[in-house]
Write an enzyme that holds these catalytic residues in place. Structure first.
Site, mmCIF file in Angstrom:
data_model
loop_
_atom_site.group_PDB
_atom_site.id
_atom_site.type_symbol
_atom_site.label_atom_id
_atom_site.label_comp_id
_atom_site.label_asym_id
_atom_site.label_seq_id
_atom_site.Cartn_x
_atom_site.Cartn_y
_atom_site.Cartn_z
ATOM 1 N N GLU A 1 0.907 -1.386 -0.285
ATOM 2 C CA GLU A 1 0.071 0.358 -0.378
ATOM 3 C C GLU A 1 1.136 1.350 -0.291
ATOM 4 O O GLU A 1 1.240 1.204 1.648
ATOM 5 C CB GLU A 1 -1.054 -0.114 1.082
ATOM 6 N N CYS B 1 -2.866 8.514 3.868
ATOM 7 C CA CYS B 1 -3.404 7.120 2.433
ATOM 8 C C CYS B 1 -3.790 7.984 1.997
ATOM 9 O O CYS B 1 -3.734 8.410 0.921
ATOM 10 C CB CYS B 1 -1.994 6.615 2.540
#
Length: 463
Positions: free
Chosen positions: A235, A269
Site C-alpha cells: 500500500e 494515505c
C-alpha cells in the site's frame, strides 16, 4: 521487543523524537541480525501448529482485541508523544486497532465449493502462505500495524511486525500487551533503525511481505522480494483528488472537504491531497477552506484543545515546507498559512493554496502534510482528466448537489475507492487497495485474509 514469546532487550538503541518539541525524548531497542534471525525462526517454528486450529486463532484474536481496549490508557499517550497526533485521535487509533482484531475474530473463511465437470464436488481451500513480514508506517503505527497483523494471523500465518523507526514505541508497547495472548512465536515485534526493514524483507524465512509506505520504497521492497518470489501486499499511498461540481453548495461541502484533507495533519494515505473546483466556485471554496484552516487549533497533541498536531518527523516537515515554498514561488497564493509556525517542533500552519496548477509538485506529488492546493477547472471532462493524470490511484471523491450526477463522475476516477460527498469513510468489511503506483493487492474483509493465503483445490468424487 517480542521474540518467540519472550520480551527481549537489545544492547543497541536509537533515539525517538517528540515532533511537538523536535527533541529526543526516549530510546528504542535496535534489533541486530541475531535477534532478527531468532524472530523469523520463532515465526517458522510456530506456524505448523498455529495454522492447524482456526478456532484457537479466533479465540486469540478476540482476546487481543479485549487486551488492546483495556490498554488504551497506556498506549495512546505513547503514540501521541512519538507521532504528534491529538491524544483523542491516538485513543481512536487504539480502538480501531482493537476493532480490527475483533473483526477478524468474528470472520470465518469457509472453503468455496462448486460442481466439477464430472459431477464431483470441487472444494477450494485457502492455505496460509507462511511467516509474514509486516512493515508498518509512522502515520498510523498501531492501526496499520493491526491491519497487517490481524488478517495474517486470522489466515493462519505467523508474523514478524516492524514499525517505522520514527514511531517504534507504541508498537513495542502493543507487543508487550499482546505477549501472553498468542502462542510463542506467532506474533513477534522487532524495532530498529534502517536498514532493518530491508533485512527483514530479504530474510529467507519470510514468505510474504505486507508493507505500507512510499512508492519509491515499495519498489525497493518488491525488488528485494523477487529473488525468493515472496508474496506481496504493497500500500503505497496516493494523491487523492476531490472534484467539486458546479452545483455544490460551498458551505455544505467545505467542512467535510477540510477535515478530509487536514485530519492527522494531512498525513493519511487516503486523505484529500488536491481539490478541483469550477472557476465560478473557486474563490468561494478557497475562502471557506481558509476560514476553517485559520480557526483550527494547532498544538501539542497532549493539549485537549488541539485539533491538528505537528508533522510527525523532520524529513516530512522539510518536504512539506519545500513543496509549499516552491508552489508560492511558482505563482500559487497562500489564502492562509504558507509557512512553519514560530515555535519548537515540526509545526506547519494549515495552508490552503489558491491558483495552484498542474505541473506544480504540490499538485503532482503526494505532499502528505497540512497543505492543500485548489485547482480551477473549466468543465467536468477536464476535471476528471486532471484528477486521473497521476501515477497514483488510491482514492478520490466527487462533491455536488445532484448525487446521481456526482456518482457518474466518481465512476470515471481511476482509483481503488471513490466516494460521493465524503471521503475516507470505510468499513472493515470492504476491500481496500489502489491502482497504478498506489500498490499491489488489497486489505480488508475476507479479501485481506485471502491475500495471506494460496488456493488449494480438492476434487472429491460424487458418492
Amino acid at each position: 521487543m517480542l521474540v518467540g514469546g519472550a520480551l527481549t532487550a537489545s544492547p543497541r538503541t536509537f533515539g525517538v523524537v517528540d515532533p511537538a518539541t523536535g527533541e529526543e525524548f526516549d530510546r528504542a531497542p535496535d534489533c541486530d541480525d541475531t535477534t532478527l534471525d531468532a524472530a523469523v525462526r520463532a515465526a517458522n517454528d510456530a506456524w505448523p501448529v498455529w495454522r492447524a486450529d482456526a478456532g484457537a486463532r479466533r479465540a486469540c484474536l478476540a482476546a487481543a482485541a479485549a487486551a488492546l481496549r483495556e490498554a488504551a490508557g497506556e498506549l495512546a499517550p505513547i503514540l501521541t508523544a512519538e507521532q504528534g497526533k491529538p491524544l483523542r485521535d491516538a485513543e481512536n487509533e487504539v480502538a480501531r486497532a482493537a476493532a480490527r482484531f475483533q473483526h477478524l475474530a468474528d470472520l470465518e473463511i469457509a472453503p468455496d465449493v462448486m460442481p466439477g465437470t464430472g459431477g464431483e464436488r470441487v472444494e477450494v481451500h485457502w492455505r496460509p502462505v507462511g511467516p509474514v513480514a509486516a512493515i508498518a508506517p509512522w502515520n498510523f503505527p498501531l492501526q496499520l500495524g493491526a491491519a497487517k497483523v490481524a488478517p495474517a494471523l486470522a489466515a493462519g500465518c505467523t508474523v514478524v511486525l516492524k514499525p517505522s523507526p520514527h514511531t517504534p514505541l507504541a508498537t513495542l508497547a502493543m507487543g508487550r500487551v499482546l505477549a501472553g495472548i498468542f502462542p510463542p512465536g506467532v506474533l513477534n515485534v522487532v524495532a530498529g533503525a534502517d536498514p532493518l526493514g530491508e533485512r527483514l524483507a530479504a530474510h529467507p524465512g519470510i514468505r510474504k511481505i505486507n508493507f505500507t509506505g512510499s512508492a519509491a520504497t515499495g519498489r525497493h521492497v518488491a525488488a528485494t522480494a523477487a529473488p525468493d518470489l515472496k508474496r506481496l501486499t504493497l500500500e503505497l499511498g496516493g494523491n487523492d483528488a476531490a472534484i467539486v461540481l458546479d452545483d455544490a453548495d460551498v458551505d455544505a461541502v467545505a467542512e467535510g472537504l477540510f477535515w478530509s484533507a487536514f485530519a492527522n495533519c494531512g498525513q493519511i494515505c487516503m486523505a484529500v491531497k488536491r481539490v478541483y473546483a469550477p472557476a465560478a466556485l473557486h474563490d468561494d471554496l478557497v475562502g471557506a477552506l481558509a476560514e476553517r484552516a485559520a480557526k483550527a487549533v494547532v498544538g501539542d497533541g497532549m493539549d485537549p484543545a488541539t485539533q491538528i498536531g505537528p508533522i510527525a518527523n523532520r524529513p516530512q516537515y522539510e518536504r512539506v515546507r519545500g513543496l509549499v515554498a516552491e508552489a508560492l514561488a511558482g505563482g500559487a497564493r497562500a489564502a492562509v498559512g504558507g509557512a512553519p509556525l514560530d515555535r519548537p517542533g515540526f509545526f506547519f500552519a494549515p495552508t490552503v493554496l489558491a491558483g495552484a496548477e498542474a505541473g506544480m509538485r504540490i499538485v503532482d506529488e503526494e505532499q502528505f502534510g497540512p497543505a492543500l492546493p485548489v485547482v480551477r477547472y473549466r468543465d467536468v471532462d477536464e476535471a476528471v482528466a486532471l484528477a486521473n493524470a497521476t501515477p497514483y490511484g488510491l482514492c478520490g471523491s466527487v462533491w455536488g448537489a445532484d448525487t446521481g450526477r456526482a456518482a457518474a463522475v466518481a465512476a470515471r476516477l481511476d482509483c481503488g475507492t471513490a466516494w460521493v460527498n465524503g471521503h475516507m469513510r470505510m468499513s472493515l468489511d470492504e476491500p481496500f487497495g489502489g491502482t497504478k503506483h498506489s500498490g499491489l493487492g488489497v486489505s480488508g474483509g475476507p479479501w485481506g485474509v485471502r491475500a495471506h493465503c494460496e488456493p488449494f483445490v480438492l476434487h472429491v468424487p460424487a458418492p
